[in-house]
Design a protein around this motif. Structure first.
Motif, PDB file in Angstrom:
ATOM      1  N   SER A 107       0.677  -1.294   0.002  1.00  0.00           N
ATOM      2  CA  SER A 107      -0.022  -0.024  -0.027  1.00  0.00           C
ATOM      3  C   SER A 107       1.001   1.299  -0.005  1.00  0.00           C
ATOM      4  N   PRO A 108       0.576   2.254  -0.906  1.00  0.00           N
ATOM      5  CA  PRO A 108       1.501   3.487  -1.108  1.00  0.00           C
ATOM      6  C   PRO A 108       1.213   4.383   0.279  1.00  0.00           C
ATOM      7  N   ARG A 109       2.431   4.991   0.719  1.00  0.00           N
ATOM      8  CA  ARG A 109       2.297   6.005   1.843  1.00  0.00           C
ATOM      9  C   ARG A 109       1.831   7.386   1.287  1.00  0.00           C
ATOM     10  N   TYR A 110       0.959   7.805   1.800  1.00  0.00           N
ATOM     11  CA  TYR A 110       0.351   9.276   1.293  1.00  0.00           C
ATOM     12  C   TYR A 110       0.897  10.321   2.235  1.00  0.00           C
ATOM     13  N   ILE A 111       1.063  11.346   1.491  1.00  0.00           N
ATOM     14  CA  ILE A 111       1.612  12.513   2.157  1.00  0.00           C
ATOM     15  C   ILE A 111       0.750  13.711   1.836  1.00  0.00           C
ATOM     16  N   THR A 112       0.697  14.357   2.891  1.00  0.00           N
ATOM     17  CA  THR A 112      -0.467  15.739   2.763  1.00  0.00           C
ATOM     18  C   THR A 112       0.649  16.899   3.063  1.00  0.00           C
ATOM     19  N   GLN A 113       0.545  17.731   2.045  1.00  0.00           N
ATOM     20  CA  GLN A 113       1.212  19.001   2.057  1.00  0.00           C
ATOM     21  C   GLN A 113       0.245  20.155   2.230  1.00  0.00           C
ATOM     22  N   LYS A 114       0.381  21.056   3.490  1.00  0.00           N
ATOM     23  CA  LYS A 114      -0.544  22.095   3.374  1.00  0.00           C
ATOM     24  C   LYS A 114       0.181  23.305   3.574  1.00  0.00           C
ATOM     25  N   THR A 115      -0.577  24.612   3.428  1.00  0.00           N
ATOM     26  CA  THR A 115       0.100  25.801   3.517  1.00  0.00           C
ATOM     27  C   THR A 115      -0.920  26.495   4.313  1.00  0.00           C
ATOM     28  N   ILE A 116      -0.492  27.655   5.104  1.00  0.00           N
ATOM     29  CA  ILE A 116      -1.662  28.656   5.994  1.00  0.00           C
ATOM     30  C   ILE A 116      -1.339  29.916   5.324  1.00  0.00           C
ATOM     31  N   ARG A 117      -2.143  30.694   5.981  1.00  0.00           N
ATOM     32  CA  ARG A 117      -2.274  32.110   5.587  1.00  0.00           C
ATOM     33  C   ARG A 117      -0.595  32.559   5.483  1.00  0.00           C
ATOM     34  N   GLY A 118      -0.176  33.562   4.208  1.00  0.00           N
ATOM     35  CA  GLY A 118       0.893  33.973   4.086  1.00  0.00           C
ATOM     36  C   GLY A 118       1.811  33.124   3.696  1.00  0.00           C
ATOM     37  N   GLN A 119       1.634  31.707   3.317  1.00  0.00           N
ATOM     38  CA  GLN A 119       2.526  30.725   3.063  1.00  0.00           C
ATOM     39  C   GLN A 119       2.489  30.180   1.799  1.00  0.00           C
ATOM     40  N   ARG A 120       3.239  29.964   0.923  1.00  0.00           N
ATOM     41  CA  ARG A 120       3.155  29.274  -0.348  1.00  0.00           C
ATOM     42  C   ARG A 120       4.296  28.377  -0.456  1.00  0.00           C
ATOM     43  N   ALA A 121       4.036  27.071  -1.006  1.00  0.00           N
ATOM     44  CA  ALA A 121       5.081  26.306  -1.191  1.00  0.00           C
ATOM     45  C   ALA A 121       5.212  25.323  -2.592  1.00  0.00           C
ATOM     46  N   THR A 122       6.386  25.049  -2.971  1.00  0.00           N
ATOM     47  CA  THR A 122       6.583  24.263  -4.302  1.00  0.00           C
ATOM     48  C   THR A 122       7.014  22.713  -3.847  1.00  0.00           C
ATOM     49  N   VAL A 123       6.031  21.928  -4.372  1.00  0.00           N
ATOM     50  CA  VAL A 123       6.347  20.335  -4.127  1.00  0.00           C
ATOM     51  C   VAL A 123       6.647  19.881  -5.482  1.00  0.00           C
ATOM     52  N   THR A 124       7.860  18.674  -5.317  1.00  0.00           N
ATOM     53  CA  THR A 124       8.191  17.934  -6.421  1.00  0.00           C
ATOM     54  C   THR A 124       7.666  16.558  -6.173  1.00  0.00           C
ATOM     55  N   LEU A 125       6.855  16.054  -7.093  1.00  0.00           N
ATOM     56  CA  LEU A 125       6.326  14.707  -6.891  1.00  0.00           C
ATOM     57  C   LEU A 125       7.266  13.741  -7.612  1.00  0.00           C
ATOM     58  N   SER A 126       7.150  12.442  -7.032  1.00  0.00           N
ATOM     59  CA  SER A 126       7.909  11.352  -7.457  1.00  0.00           C
ATOM     60  C   SER A 126       8.050  11.134  -9.063  1.00  0.00           C
ATOM     61  N   ASP A 127       7.322  11.430  -9.798  1.00  0.00           N
ATOM     62  CA  ASP A 127       7.244  11.468 -11.387  1.00  0.00           C
ATOM     63  C   ASP A 127       7.985  12.769 -11.786  1.00  0.00           C
ATOM     64  N   GLY A 128       8.368  13.760 -11.106  1.00  0.00           N
ATOM     65  CA  GLY A 128       9.054  14.729 -11.517  1.00  0.00           C
ATOM     66  C   GLY A 128       8.288  15.936 -11.842  1.00  0.00           C
ATOM     67  N   SER A 129       6.696  15.673 -11.460  1.00  0.00           N
ATOM     68  CA  SER A 129       5.823  16.935 -11.682  1.00  0.00           C
ATOM     69  C   SER A 129       5.924  17.830 -10.456  1.00  0.00           C
ATOM     70  N   VAL A 130       5.765  19.050 -10.910  1.00  0.00           N
ATOM     71  CA  VAL A 130       5.924  20.284  -9.683  1.00  0.00           C
ATOM     72  C   VAL A 130       4.460  20.955  -9.661  1.00  0.00           C
ATOM     73  N   VAL A 131       4.152  20.886  -8.234  1.00  0.00           N
ATOM     74  CA  VAL A 131       3.160  21.690  -7.656  1.00  0.00           C
ATOM     75  C   VAL A 131       3.245  22.849  -7.027  1.00  0.00           C
ATOM     76  N   ARG A 132       2.730  24.132  -7.501  1.00  0.00           N
ATOM     77  CA  ARG A 132       3.104  25.186  -6.656  1.00  0.00           C
ATOM     78  C   ARG A 132       1.563  25.349  -5.739  1.00  0.00           C
ATOM     79  N   LEU A 133       1.827  25.444  -4.667  1.00  0.00           N
ATOM     80  CA  LEU A 133       0.716  25.697  -3.499  1.00  0.00           C
ATOM     81  C   LEU A 133       0.475  26.976  -3.186  1.00  0.00           C
TER      82      LEU A 133
END
Length: 329
Positions: A107-133
């Motif tokens: 079973s895959p392990r799931y990760i949750t990435q969360k931002t709060i007010r005043g915060q932004r984040a960049t997440v790189t997934l295992s396939d190389g895709s990039v998510v800007r939150l």
């Protein structure tokens, strides 16, 4: 004997329904079957079918041991049905162990990435895709993509730059809307409390559809197109938009284009982690335009006062009140 005939006979054997002639036929075939290793490639057995072979091999091994050690007396004394049932229980346990250890996908392990007010984040997934939150947003994704599709959950706003992989579509689930792509870049705004979800495409092609719906309401979007999903009635519409307005935040730009002061206050709250109140409710109807790149909050407030005549005061470090003449439109 074909693969299907062999497996059917194997099922009868494990269930204890084989006649003596069928058992002998199975034994002879399996003996030659083992000598010729080519069956492993040509038959392409599934994990479950391999387990059946393990069970069969285990049963035969036990029978051979009984004959060598003189346990055939026990075999004659115990009814055949009970003997087979007891052996099958043991070998089924063995088969399950083999399956879970060697064939089943963990079973895959799931990760949750969360931002709060005043915060932004960049997440790189295992396939190389990039998510800007964007601020006050959340994504949940597997630590490693192992399934036929790459699926994540989104609440809030995010910009996706998806690594192209035609064999594994990238799917985003966001507040009742399903967005599917192969490799492209796009923005999704799906606030938990908002009445709509918006998908805006920068490059490539994106398919959107309500979750669990049939294909009749699917839309395919191309660059500069935006889909708006209304959650209350599950309606889906498409329009062409100016990308700057919806993607400016990814370049740290606050873009205001005839934006009501009420909406502007909400944007500033998310960007700077503050609370903004309007002294007069009608002030929220006033419209404002402008672009602010990587600017300090105090500079934006000073600009509002100078250009729009809107004054401000700090109640404390995190609470601001805006004052000015109300607007009727």
């Amino acid at each position: 004997m074909t693969k299907e005939e062999f497996l059917k006979l194997l099922d009868r054997y494990i269930a204890g329904k084989c006649t003596e002639a069928e058992r002998q036929s199975l034994d002879r075939f399996f003996a030659s079957f083992q000598e010729d290793g080519s069956w492993q490639q040509s038959w392409e057995l599934t994990a479950r079918e391999r387990i059946k072979l393990e069970i069969y091999t285990s049963l035969n091994r036990q029978m051979d041991e009984e004959q060598v050690t003189g346990l055939s007396v026990w075999r004659r004394a115990v009814p055949a049905v009970l003997r087979i049932a007891a052996t099958v229980v043991v070998t089924l346990g063995l088969g399950w162990l083999i399956y879970t250890r060697f064939y089943s996908e963990p079973s895959p392990r799931y990760i949750t990435q969360k931002t709060i007010r005043g915060q932004r984040a960049t997440v790189t997934l295992s396939d190389g895709s990039v998510v800007r939150l964007n601020a006050e947003s959340q994504i949940t994704y597997p630590e490693k993509f192992t399934a036929d599709t790459r699926e994540i959950q989104l609440t809030g706003e995010a910009f996706f730059d998806v690594h192209r992989d035609p064999g594994h579509p990238f799917i985003v689930h966001s507040q009742g809307l399903k967005t599917s792509v192969l490799g492209t870049s796009f923005n999704i705004q799906a606030e938990a409390t908002a009445t709509t979800v918006q998908v805006t495409v920068k490059t490539g092609r994106v398919q959107v559809e309500p979750e669990g719906d049939d294909s009749s309401r699917r839309l395919v979007l191309t660059p500069t197109q935006q889909a708006t999903y209304t959650r209350a009635n599950a309606s889906l519409t498409r329009q062409t938009v100016a990308l700057d307005r919806y993607l400016a935040w990814t370049d740290d730009v606050i873009y205001l284009d005839n934006t009501p002061i009420r909406e502007m206050a909400q944007i500033l709250e998310k960007w700077y982690g503050v609370t903004i109140s309007l002294e007069k409710e009608g002030l929220g109807n006033c419209l404002i335009s402008g672009k602010y790149k990587s600017d300090q909050l105090i500079n934006i407030l000073e600009g509002l006062e100078f250009m729009q005549g809107i004054t401000y005061r700090f109640v404390n470090n995190r609470t601001i009140i805006l004052s000015g003449n109300p607007c009727n439109h």
